[in-house]
Design a protein around this motif. Structure first.
Motif, PDB file in Angstrom:
ATOM      1  N   VAL A 178       0.894  -1.170   0.000  1.00 42.91           N
ATOM      2  CA  VAL A 178       0.000   0.000   0.000  1.00 42.91           C
ATOM      3  C   VAL A 178       0.925   1.211   0.000  1.00 42.91           C
ATOM      4  O   VAL A 178       1.643   1.454   0.972  1.00 42.91           O
ATOM      5  CB  VAL A 178      -0.926   0.002   1.226  1.00 42.91           C
ATOM      6  N   VAL A 193      -7.116   3.258   0.938  1.00 35.51           N
ATOM      7  CA  VAL A 193      -6.398   2.234   0.175  1.00 35.51           C
ATOM      8  C   VAL A 193      -6.008   1.075   1.090  1.00 35.51           C
ATOM      9  O   VAL A 193      -6.097  -0.099   0.708  1.00 35.51           O
ATOM     10  CB  VAL A 193      -5.151   2.836  -0.502  1.00 35.51           C
ATOM     11  N   VAL A 234      -9.058  -1.108   1.576  1.00 38.76           N
ATOM     12  CA  VAL A 234      -9.364  -1.915   0.395  1.00 38.76           C
ATOM     13  C   VAL A 234      -8.362  -3.061   0.251  1.00 38.76           C
ATOM     14  O   VAL A 234      -8.733  -4.185  -0.107  1.00 38.76           O
ATOM     15  CB  VAL A 234      -9.383  -1.038  -0.867  1.00 38.76           C
ATOM     16  N   SER A 262     -10.889  -5.441  -6.461  1.00 41.15           N
ATOM     17  CA  SER A 262     -10.535  -4.587  -5.321  1.00 41.15           C
ATOM     18  C   SER A 262     -10.053  -3.223  -5.790  1.00 41.15           C
ATOM     19  O   SER A 262     -10.316  -2.212  -5.125  1.00 41.15           O
ATOM     20  CB  SER A 262      -9.457  -5.269  -4.476  1.00 41.15           C
ATOM     21  N   TYR A 263      -9.362  -3.189  -6.919  1.00 44.61           N
ATOM     22  CA  TYR A 263      -8.913  -1.889  -7.430  1.00 44.61           C
ATOM     23  C   TYR A 263     -10.102  -1.030  -7.837  1.00 44.61           C
ATOM     24  O   TYR A 263     -10.117   0.191  -7.601  1.00 44.61           O
ATOM     25  CB  TYR A 263      -7.974  -2.084  -8.620  1.00 44.61           C
ATOM     26  N   GLU A 315     -13.049  -1.283  -6.442  1.00 44.32           N
ATOM     27  CA  GLU A 315     -13.626  -0.867  -5.161  1.00 44.32           C
ATOM     28  C   GLU A 315     -12.884   0.349  -4.622  1.00 44.32           C
ATOM     29  O   GLU A 315     -13.509   1.303  -4.118  1.00 44.32           O
ATOM     30  CB  GLU A 315     -13.545  -2.016  -4.158  1.00 44.32           C
ATOM     31  N   MET A 316     -11.557   0.338  -4.721  1.00 43.43           N
ATOM     32  CA  MET A 316     -10.763   1.468  -4.233  1.00 43.43           C
ATOM     33  C   MET A 316     -11.135   2.760  -4.963  1.00 43.43           C
ATOM     34  O   MET A 316     -11.347   3.811  -4.337  1.00 43.43           O
ATOM     35  CB  MET A 316      -9.280   1.174  -4.432  1.00 43.43           C
ATOM     36  N   ASN A 317     -11.220   2.686  -6.290  1.00 40.63           N
ATOM     37  CA  ASN A 317     -11.542   3.894  -7.056  1.00 40.63           C
ATOM     38  C   ASN A 317     -12.938   4.426  -6.725  1.00 40.63           C
ATOM     39  O   ASN A 317     -13.142   5.652  -6.617  1.00 40.63           O
ATOM     40  CB  ASN A 317     -11.439   3.600  -8.549  1.00 40.63           C
ATOM     41  N   GLN A 365     -12.834   6.082  -3.242  1.00 41.60           N
ATOM     42  CA  GLN A 365     -12.147   7.386  -3.280  1.00 41.60           C
ATOM     43  C   GLN A 365     -13.051   8.462  -3.896  1.00 41.60           C
ATOM     44  O   GLN A 365     -13.116   9.598  -3.408  1.00 41.60           O
ATOM     45  CB  GLN A 365     -10.848   7.264  -4.097  1.00 41.60           C
TER      46      GLN A 365
END
Length: 365
Positions: free
Chosen positions: A267, A296, A299, A328-329, A331-333, A336
């Protein structure tokens, strides 16, 4: 995403074994008679596999031998002879006797690629016989069989023209040698060959780097400071920006028939991509940017938890990891974007406090 593989799966080249047997006891054999195999158990009892099936993949399957008759049996031309019951049935029965079926072990198929015995006359009046065999061993699996190793072999014998050879015993010994070869191979490879692995185990660690360079790797003991914002300030209405993300590296080994995947979670936040305007250097703005980094981390933890909950297949564990990483990426976006929209990029103090509480709760889980 930086990914490192260190697989312990082994591949052995195809080897040709030439067997030269001492002459077997010759005996009379009726022309066109079926060849009967001689059942015998392996000396070293297999404890890693049993033979689930035998598949005959030869181009010509109606015979295994082209033999010459003894003098007086006319016409003196080659005749065909097959194994009793056919090649696949006879070899399966032979294998089941040699290796008692134990379905708690690995299921292995044998594919007969070649099994041919051919006799030809020699100038001195003798008969030369040559047996060629190629067995293909594969691991039987519900989601697609896995080729393991080949067993090619050949042997030549010579006999008098007055009597025929005990071809059943010859073929039996050659099949027995093939099963012994495979048994030794699988005993040697069972614990460390990825093709033979029975399960997948994930071990997670958090990556850190000392001394710290341009990249900050997340640690609860290492919050952001304004000194980390080393890029030139941008124009526009925002006072600061960070670009955190997450990735992972893998190291793979096979131990005791288990694929051990060591995943080092990264991370990160690059200092060279973080900037702040002079008027933006406030504790409130710094907290807003820190929360982007915290999201981040949350996530990345979801990524880890999702993988732990899966039963990863040995043959495609990495495909599942890749798909979960992409999920998951995304989900992160989304998180954010939701965070910035609801806090109005940190200018709405009420919603910023709500997100602070929410993120703190996630981090404590």
């Amino acid at each position: 995403m930086n990914r490192v593989f260190n697989s312990a799966g082994l591949w052995l080249p195809v080897m040709l074994y030439m067997f030269v047997f001492c002459p077997l006891n010759s005996k009379a054999q009726k022309t066109n008679a079926e060849i009967v195999l001689t059942n015998r158990q392996l000396i070293d009892k297999p404890n890693e596999f049993y033979i689930a099936n035998v598949i005959d993949e030869r181009a010509e399957r109606n015979a295994v031998a082209w033999l010459l008759p003894a003098p007086g049996n006319l016409p003196a031309v080659q005749y065909k002879a097959d194994l009793q019951g056919g090649a696949s049935t006879a070899v399966k029965q032979f294998a089941d006797y040699a290796i008692p079926v134990n379905k708690t072990l690995r299921a292995v198929n044998i594919r007969i690629k070649k099994l041919k015995l051919n006799e030809t006359p020699m100038s001195d009046g003798r008969i030369a016989g040559r047996l060629e065999i190629q067995l293909w061993f594969e691991l039987k699996k519900d989601d697609g069989n896995v080729h393991l190793i080949d067993y090619p072999a050949s042997t030549t014998y010579y006999r008098s023209a007055t009597q025929q050879y005990d071809t059943g015993l010859l073929i039996s010994r050659t099949l027995e040698a093939g099963l012994q070869f495979f048994n030794k191979w699988i005993n040697r490879e069972a614990d460390t060959n990825i093709k033979l692995a029975k399960g997948v185990k994930l071990i997670f660690t958090d990556y850190s780097e000392q001394p710290e360079g341009d990249t900050i790797y997340y640690s609860a003991k290492r919050p952001l400071t304004w000194n980390d914002f080393q890029d030139k300030a941008r124009g526009g209405k925002y006072v600061a920006e960070v670009m955190p993300g997450f990735g992972y590296t893998e190291q793979v080994e096979v131990s005791k028939a288990i694929v051990v995947v060591r995943i080092s979670m990264k991370v990160f936040l690059p200092k060279s991509a973080a900037w702040v305007k002079p008027e933006g250097r406030t504790a409130f703005a710094l907290n807003h940017e820190q929360r982007h980094f915290d999201i981040v981390k949350v996530v990345a933890r979801h990524f880890k938890q999702a993988l732990i909950a899966m039963k990863l297949p040995v043959d495609n564990y990495d495909g599942y990891i890749n798909v979960q990483y992409l999920d998951s990426y995304r989900e992160m976006n989304l998180l954010q974007e939701q965070y910035d929209n609801e806090t109005n990029h940190g200018t709405n103090q009420y919603y910023q406090q709500e997100w602070n509480t929410k993120i703190d709760g996630w981090l404590r889980q």
